[in-house]
Scaffold this active site. Structure first.
Site, PDB file in Angstrom:
ATOM      1  N   ASP A   1     -69.444  90.965 -27.721  1.00 25.76           N
ATOM      2  CA  ASP A   1     -69.454  89.723 -26.944  1.00 25.76           C
ATOM      3  C   ASP A   1     -69.376  89.961 -25.436  1.00 25.76           C
ATOM      4  O   ASP A   1     -68.978  89.088 -24.684  1.00 25.76           O
ATOM      5  CB  ASP A   1     -68.328  88.797 -27.404  1.00 25.76           C
ATOM      6  CG  ASP A   1     -66.944  89.354 -27.115  1.00 25.76           C
ATOM      7  OD1 ASP A   1     -66.830  90.560 -26.805  1.00 25.76           O
ATOM      8  OD2 ASP A   1     -65.970  88.589 -27.202  1.00 25.76           O
ATOM      9  N   GLU A   2     -69.766  91.154 -25.002  1.00 26.23           N
ATOM     10  CA  GLU A   2     -69.753  91.452 -23.573  1.00 26.23           C
ATOM     11  C   GLU A   2     -71.001  92.240 -23.197  1.00 26.23           C
ATOM     12  O   GLU A   2     -71.491  93.055 -23.977  1.00 26.23           O
ATOM     13  CB  GLU A   2     -68.538  92.300 -23.188  1.00 26.23           C
ATOM     14  CG  GLU A   2     -67.221  91.566 -23.203  1.00 26.23           C
ATOM     15  CD  GLU A   2     -66.101  92.474 -22.733  1.00 26.23           C
ATOM     16  OE1 GLU A   2     -65.733  92.381 -21.543  1.00 26.23           O
ATOM     17  OE2 GLU A   2     -65.611  93.271 -23.539  1.00 26.23           O
TER      18      GLU A   2
END
Length: 172
Positions: free
Chosen positions: A12-13
């Site tokens: 998620d980054e």
């Protein structure tokens, strides 16, 4: 769509290198980021928090501001103002032991750390200490890597049953 320089950092980054894109988009870097955030919101119906700065380490610190759906941009000429209130624990790479060690030298904020000479970082923390010292000063040491991520530290998959059941066959 906005830049080919994208690094998948985790599930998620990500990091994006926007250097040199102002002319192409005829916008400031903050405006380019706002366009990206808006496109993600419209097309995926999710919000993202974004940090914009001179290095990956600084961008990661900035991205934690104003969550969820936050945006923080810190230009180089404002770093000293921003970093004076950022505690060491906000730096990815400064764990509890490193924080305690730096605390013995009276260093509690990022600004206090980067105001020390480079030799101090080298002697106390070695190579990683110097790399973080440079990154926190806005000198990019860790470039955006566009290589496909092949290895993850951990992957898990879970499934929740509704309603809760004690029946082993149903769960199986």
């Amino acid at each position: 769509r906005f830049t080919s320089q994208v690094e998948e950092y985790s599930i998620d980054e990500a990091f994006c290198d926007l250097a040199g894109l102002r002319r192409m988009y005829r916008s400031s870097y903050p405006d380019i980021v706002k366009r990206i955030k808006e496109a993600v919101r419209k097309e995926l119906d999710i919000t993202v928090s974004v940090g914009l700065s001179l290095s990956k380490t600084l961008a990661k610190i900035c991205s934690r501001e104003n969550k969820p759906d936050g945006f923080m941009a810190v230009p180089g000429n404002k770093l000293h103002e921003y970093l004076k209130n950022i505690p060491l624990e906000r730096v990815c790479g400064f764990g509890p032991n490193t924080q305690a060690l730096l605390g013995k030298y009276g260093i509690r904020s990022v600004l206090e750390y980067i105001r020390r000479p480079k030799e101090f970082a080298q002697k106390l923390l070695g190579k990683i200490g110097v790399e973080l010292w440079l990154e926190l000063r806005g000198v990019s040491v860790y470039s955006v890597s566009t290589d496909k991520k092949e290895k993850y530290l951990s992957i898990s998959k879970t499934k929740t049953f509704m309603p809760v059941s004690g029946d082993k066959e149903l769960v199986k």
